[in-house]
Design an enzyme around this catalytic site. Structure first.
Site, PDB file in Angstrom:
ATOM      1  N   GLU A 180      -6.832   9.303  13.755  1.00 34.48           N
ATOM      2  CA  GLU A 180      -7.840  10.364  13.609  1.00 34.48           C
ATOM      3  C   GLU A 180      -8.368  10.874  14.942  1.00 34.48           C
ATOM      4  O   GLU A 180      -8.696  12.052  15.051  1.00 34.48           O
ATOM      5  CB  GLU A 180      -8.973   9.955  12.662  1.00 34.48           C
ATOM      6  CG  GLU A 180      -9.895   8.897  13.160  1.00 34.48           C
ATOM      7  CD  GLU A 180     -10.963   8.520  12.135  1.00 34.48           C
ATOM      8  OE1 GLU A 180     -11.501   9.413  11.469  1.00 34.48           O
ATOM      9  OE2 GLU A 180     -11.270   7.323  12.015  1.00 34.48           O
TER      10      GLU A 180
ATOM     11  N   LYS B 165     -17.695  14.518   9.347  1.00 37.36           N
ATOM     12  CA  LYS B 165     -18.294  13.196   9.123  1.00 37.36           C
ATOM     13  C   LYS B 165     -18.614  12.947   7.660  1.00 37.36           C
ATOM     14  O   LYS B 165     -18.441  11.857   7.146  1.00 37.36           O
ATOM     15  CB  LYS B 165     -19.563  13.106   9.965  1.00 37.36           C
ATOM     16  CG  LYS B 165     -20.237  11.766   9.922  1.00 37.36           C
ATOM     17  CD  LYS B 165     -19.579  10.820  10.881  1.00 37.36           C
ATOM     18  CE  LYS B 165     -20.099   9.417  10.747  1.00 37.36           C
ATOM     19  NZ  LYS B 165     -19.083   8.459  11.199  1.00 37.36           N
TER      20      LYS B 165
ATOM     21  N   ARG C 166     -20.856  17.525  10.410  1.00 40.17           N
ATOM     22  CA  ARG C 166     -20.441  17.886   9.056  1.00 40.17           C
ATOM     23  C   ARG C 166     -19.317  18.922   9.038  1.00 40.17           C
ATOM     24  O   ARG C 166     -18.774  19.237   7.980  1.00 40.17           O
ATOM     25  CB  ARG C 166     -21.632  18.455   8.280  1.00 40.17           C
ATOM     26  CG  ARG C 166     -22.790  17.504   8.167  1.00 40.17           C
ATOM     27  CD  ARG C 166     -23.923  18.157   7.433  1.00 40.17           C
ATOM     28  NE  ARG C 166     -23.593  18.375   6.045  1.00 40.17           N
ATOM     29  CZ  ARG C 166     -23.785  17.508   5.079  1.00 40.17           C
ATOM     30  NH1 ARG C 166     -24.319  16.340   5.353  1.00 40.17           N
ATOM     31  NH2 ARG C 166     -23.458  17.787   3.847  1.00 40.17           N
TER      32      ARG C 166
ATOM     33  N   GLU D 210      -7.361  -0.252   9.490  1.00 40.61           N
ATOM     34  CA  GLU D 210      -8.494   0.417  10.121  1.00 40.61           C
ATOM     35  C   GLU D 210      -8.136   0.812  11.560  1.00 40.61           C
ATOM     36  O   GLU D 210      -8.469   1.909  12.017  1.00 40.61           O
ATOM     37  CB  GLU D 210      -9.720  -0.512  10.071  1.00 40.61           C
ATOM     38  CG  GLU D 210     -10.974  -0.002  10.727  1.00 40.61           C
ATOM     39  CD  GLU D 210     -11.467   1.347  10.223  1.00 40.61           C
ATOM     40  OE1 GLU D 210     -10.993   1.849   9.194  1.00 40.61           O
ATOM     41  OE2 GLU D 210     -12.331   1.928  10.900  1.00 40.61           O
TER      42      GLU D 210
ATOM     43  N   ASN E  81     -23.025  25.160   1.271  1.00 38.49           N
ATOM     44  CA  ASN E  81     -22.273  23.932   1.499  1.00 38.49           C
ATOM     45  C   ASN E  81     -21.781  23.449   0.144  1.00 38.49           C
ATOM     46  O   ASN E  81     -22.599  23.217  -0.748  1.00 38.49           O
ATOM     47  CB  ASN E  81     -23.176  22.880   2.148  1.00 38.49           C
ATOM     48  CG  ASN E  81     -22.538  21.501   2.176  1.00 38.49           C
ATOM     49  OD1 ASN E  81     -21.327  21.377   2.267  1.00 38.49           O
ATOM     50  ND2 ASN E  81     -23.351  20.473   2.094  1.00 38.49           N
ATOM     51  N   GLY E  82     -20.467  23.335  -0.010  1.00 37.31           N
ATOM     52  CA  GLY E  82     -19.920  22.885  -1.289  1.00 37.31           C
ATOM     53  C   GLY E  82     -18.724  23.737  -1.655  1.00 37.31           C
ATOM     54  O   GLY E  82     -18.111  24.378  -0.797  1.00 37.31           O
TER      55      GLY E  82
ATOM     56  N   CYS F 241     -19.667  21.116   5.665  1.00 40.44           N
ATOM     57  CA  CYS F 241     -20.479  22.158   6.273  1.00 40.44           C
ATOM     58  C   CYS F 241     -21.930  21.676   6.358  1.00 40.44           C
ATOM     59  O   CYS F 241     -22.368  20.827   5.597  1.00 40.44           O
ATOM     60  CB  CYS F 241     -20.487  23.469   5.502  1.00 40.44           C
ATOM     61  SG  CYS F 241     -18.865  24.088   5.112  1.00 40.44           S
TER      62      CYS F 241
ATOM     63  N   HIS G  21      11.311  -5.109   5.081  1.00 38.53           N
ATOM     64  CA  HIS G  21      11.647  -4.386   3.843  1.00 38.53           C
ATOM     65  C   HIS G  21      11.696  -2.877   4.071  1.00 38.53           C
ATOM     66  O   HIS G  21      11.641  -2.110   3.125  1.00 38.53           O
ATOM     67  CB  HIS G  21      10.647  -4.737   2.738  1.00 38.53           C
ATOM     68  CG  HIS G  21      10.656  -6.192   2.394  1.00 38.53           C
ATOM     69  ND1 HIS G  21      11.735  -6.808   1.795  1.00 38.53           N
ATOM     70  CD2 HIS G  21       9.747  -7.176   2.623  1.00 38.53           C
ATOM     71  CE1 HIS G  21      11.479  -8.106   1.642  1.00 38.53           C
ATOM     72  NE2 HIS G  21      10.279  -8.347   2.153  1.00 38.53           N
TER      73      HIS G  21
ATOM     74  N   LYS H  53      -8.097   4.638  12.964  1.00 35.91           N
ATOM     75  CA  LYS H  53      -8.866   5.069  14.146  1.00 35.91           C
ATOM     76  C   LYS H  53      -7.940   5.793  15.119  1.00 35.91           C
ATOM     77  O   LYS H  53      -8.281   6.842  15.647  1.00 35.91           O
ATOM     78  CB  LYS H  53      -9.504   3.867  14.877  1.00 35.91           C
ATOM     79  CG  LYS H  53     -10.663   3.196  14.200  1.00 35.91           C
ATOM     80  CD  LYS H  53     -11.950   3.962  14.236  1.00 35.91           C
ATOM     81  CE  LYS H  53     -12.133   4.828  13.036  1.00 35.91           C
ATOM     82  NZ  LYS H  53     -12.702   4.268  11.843  1.00 35.91           N
TER      83      LYS H  53
ATOM     84  N   TRP I  25     -16.839  23.682   7.856  1.00 38.15           N
ATOM     85  CA  TRP I  25     -15.599  22.924   7.749  1.00 38.15           C
ATOM     86  C   TRP I  25     -14.812  23.622   6.644  1.00 38.15           C
ATOM     87  O   TRP I  25     -15.179  23.562   5.475  1.00 38.15           O
ATOM     88  CB  TRP I  25     -15.883  21.482   7.377  1.00 38.15           C
ATOM     89  CG  TRP I  25     -14.662  20.605   7.356  1.00 38.15           C
ATOM     90  CD1 TRP I  25     -14.075  19.986   8.417  1.00 38.15           C
ATOM     91  CD2 TRP I  25     -13.898  20.252   6.206  1.00 38.15           C
ATOM     92  NE1 TRP I  25     -12.984  19.264   7.998  1.00 38.15           N
ATOM     93  CE2 TRP I  25     -12.851  19.404   6.646  1.00 38.15           C
ATOM     94  CE3 TRP I  25     -13.977  20.551   4.848  1.00 38.15           C
ATOM     95  CZ2 TRP I  25     -11.902  18.866   5.796  1.00 38.15           C
ATOM     96  CZ3 TRP I  25     -13.025  20.013   3.985  1.00 38.15           C
ATOM     97  CH2 TRP I  25     -12.005  19.177   4.459  1.00 38.15           C
TER      98      TRP I  25
END
Ligand code: F6R
Length: 610
Positions: free
Chosen positions: A490, A605, A27, A483, A100-101, A2, A506, A487, A75
């Site tokens: 997401e 982010k 955020r 990576e 925020n938290g 947030c 395997h 990408k 968020w």
């Protein structure tokens, strides 16, 4: 996560709050709201389910106006994204609050407040805080005292902005476990989750410290430390300009950031190498002495930064002959681990605010590591302030949620670290000169690779109707594949997994058929022939291959194989280079799918919650 913004000014603060929210949207962006004390000293509020643009539209339809206000982009953690869960939360039309938290003990506080007659209008953990302040105000009518009283009952992490209709020219700000800065104007003050939100109105900032509470009026600012003692905090003048948030003509921030990697890498090297030698003091005053004693390295990070750590571990063992272990921060922080003699703790974080990485760093500081080093992109972040040694990647602000230039500059920073530590462990002056020159050639090499964007865009068309994809690599290129898969998932929401190519037989080979695109990273190194055999296994099962291969690797295109040829690069630098086409591949797949590239669903982010 947030983002929060607040302001106390003579002028109408609503445009400042809305612009601040737009800049904080990275955020969190599932709902947003703002509350303002109007000219009649009544708190007015607008909240929307959706992004800040929707809040702006609502505001355009029925504008709010006033000199004191707070705003929030969310968020969701506790309670789904909805208007009633959106901040600011208000108690009995008197107190409005943004948070925020996470309040960990919200359940027990909620029960107590229900018994005291409070009705809850949201499912959030935050509402107990605004109710708590209201309760405390009934005993002591001073808003600052009420906030002090309330926070003694809170467990968890919180940055708060609080306004009170009975004391309309005052804003109280609290920082504990979540970031908060104060912006200093002329006859006005602002608060925000980061400086970026306030750059259009000021360049002067105070970074609150853990446990600080600020009592803010238009013409005065008093900061109390965690022991409630009045304290002074230094004023920092930011060199960032307000237009860093500009897309510079690119369709998305992510594309701009992918294309700015040559500059970001060059910036990250500037003044860090001199006459083909690493300037070790760039890691901190004490770095030279610490590095000369290092016998092992522990790297801790999350997500993309963790992948950077995995690549660095390979370099550290191969080049610097130093044992290096990499761990995900959310695991490390809750695990008992053994610290071997003279081990350097390294945490990697673009934002410098990731809660798990910060907790890992705090844990490491209690353990017998020889020192702690943060590799970070944000100078004033909590992680840089808590770490003994710091190396700043100079990537510039990264706005797209999917990390790109932060990752490649982290790799540059980590390579410099490997050389610096390697000096005492077999890296000769000649080796160092060669490594530095190779690093300096990277911006040009990345630029050349970016010229292949149309080929990669064409390749992306093969993925758009697929539901799954496999990414394969070996050695240092396994984390590159990881990576690439991260990408893709997401931003395009295609399920993607990365495997060590040798592991295919395997288990995951069972997944391969004509509907499973398989991406492989194939530099021309000692593992190439092994990788080629693994790729044969895919072809034999009708899997379609997309190979990023060295131009001399003799990997040729066919009906079932698409190849992008990459000019030869020194093996140690190749992971940095080979990451770039994978970023572009994910980007173009997401464009074709019409996804929200800069703000993918469910993500944010800066992950300041556990
Ligand atoms: C993925 C991504 C995340 C971050 C992770 C850690 O594209 O950006 O996986 O890498 O959340 O963030 P920082 O580096 O800020 O600690």
């Amino acid at each position: 996560m947030c983002g929060i913004v607040g302001a106390v000014a003579q002028r109408d603060v609503s445009p400042i709050l809305l612009e601040g929210l737009k800049r904080l949207e990275y955020r969190g962006y599932d709902s947003a709201g703002l509350a303002i004390v109007d000219n009649e000293n009544v708190i007015q509020r607008i909240r929307v389910l959706g992004k800040v643009n929707q809040l702006q539209q609502e505001h355009d339809n029925s504008p709010l106006s006033g000199g004191t206000g707070i705003a929030h982009t969310r968020w969701a953690t506790h309670g789904k994204p909805s208007v009633s869960n959106a901040h600011p939360h208000i108690c009995r039309e008197k107190i409005a609050l943004v948070h925020n938290g996470i309040i960990e003990n919200h359940e027990s506080l909620r029960q107590q407040q229900k018994q005291a007659g409070f009705e809850f209008k949201s499912e959030t953990d935050t509402e107990v805080v605004v109710n708590g302040i209201y309760q405390a105000l009934q005993i002591n009518p001073d808003i600052l005292e009420a906030v002090f009283e309330t926070i003694t009952r809170l467990e968890g992490a919180y940055a708060l902005g609080v306004i009170n209709s009975d004391d309309p020219k005052r804003l109280i700000a609290v920082r504990k476990g979540s970031p908060l800065v104060i912006g200093i104007g002329i006859g006005e003050y602002f608060i925000a989750s980061d400086v970026f939100a306030l750059l259009p109105v000021t360049q002067r900032f105070i970074f609150l410290e853990e446990g600080d509470v600020a009592d803010i009026r238009r013409d005065s600012l008093v900061i109390y430390d965690k022991n409630r003692k009045v304290t002074e905090r230094p004023i920092n003048v930011s060199e960032l300009s307000a237009d860093v948030a500009d897309k510079a003509g690119y369709r998305h921030y992510m594309l701009k950031e992918i294309f700015s990697q040559p500059d970001a890498i060059a910036e990250s090297l500037k003044n860090r190498v001199d006459e083909d030698q690493v300037v070790i003091s760039e890691f901190g005053q004490n770095a030279e002495s610490v590095f000369s004693q290092v016998k092992a390295v522990k790297i801790v990070a999350c997500g993309t930064s963790y992948h950077a750590g995995l690549i660095a571990a390979g370099w550290m063992e191969e080049i610097a002959n130093i044992s290096c272990h990499v761990e995900i921060a959310s695991e490390f922080r809750y695990r008992k681990s053994v610290v071997t003699e003279s081990t350097l703790f390294v945490c990697i974080s673009q934002s410098g605010e990731t809660a798990d990485t910060l907790a890992a760093l705090q844990k490491a500081k209690q353990e017998p590591y020889i020192s702690t080093l943060a590799i970070c992109n944000v100078a004033e972040s909590t992680i840089t302030r808590e770490s003994e040694l710091v190396f700043l990647t100079h990537a510039g602000p990264e706005i797209g949620v999917a990390s790109t230039k932060a990752f490649t500059t982290q790799l540059v920073a980590l390579f410099l670290l490997v050389i610096a530590i390697g000096r005492n462990n077999g890296v000769s002056k000649e080796d160092e000169n060669i490594f530095v020159r190779q690093l300096e050639s990277l911006p040009g090499r990345v630029n050349q690779l970016l010229l292949h964007k149309d080929e990669i865009e064409a390749m992306a068309k093969n993925f758009a109707d697929k539901h799954h994809a496999l990414f394969l690599g070996r050695g240092s290129f396994l984390p590159v594949a990881m990576e690439g898969a991260l990408k893709l998932k997401e931003i395009s929401y295609i399920h993607a997994e990365a495997y060590a190519a040798g592991e295919l037989k395997h288990g995951p080979l069972a997944l391969v058929d004509k509907d499973m695109p398989v991406v492989a990273v194939a530099p021309n190194n000692h593992l190439l022939e092994k990788l080629k055999s693994n790729l044969q296994e895919v072809q034999a099962r009708e899997g379609k291959l997309f190979i990023f291969a060295d131009k001399n690797s003799e990997v040729e295109a066919s009906d079932s194989v698409v190849v992008l040829k990459i000019s030869t690069i020194y093996d140690f630098m190749a992971p940095i280079l080979y990451t770039v086409p994978l970023q572009l591949l994910a980007y173009y797949v997401a464009v074709i799918k019409g996804a929200d590239i800069d703000q993918p669903r469910n993500l944010a982010k800066s992950v300041t919650v556990e």
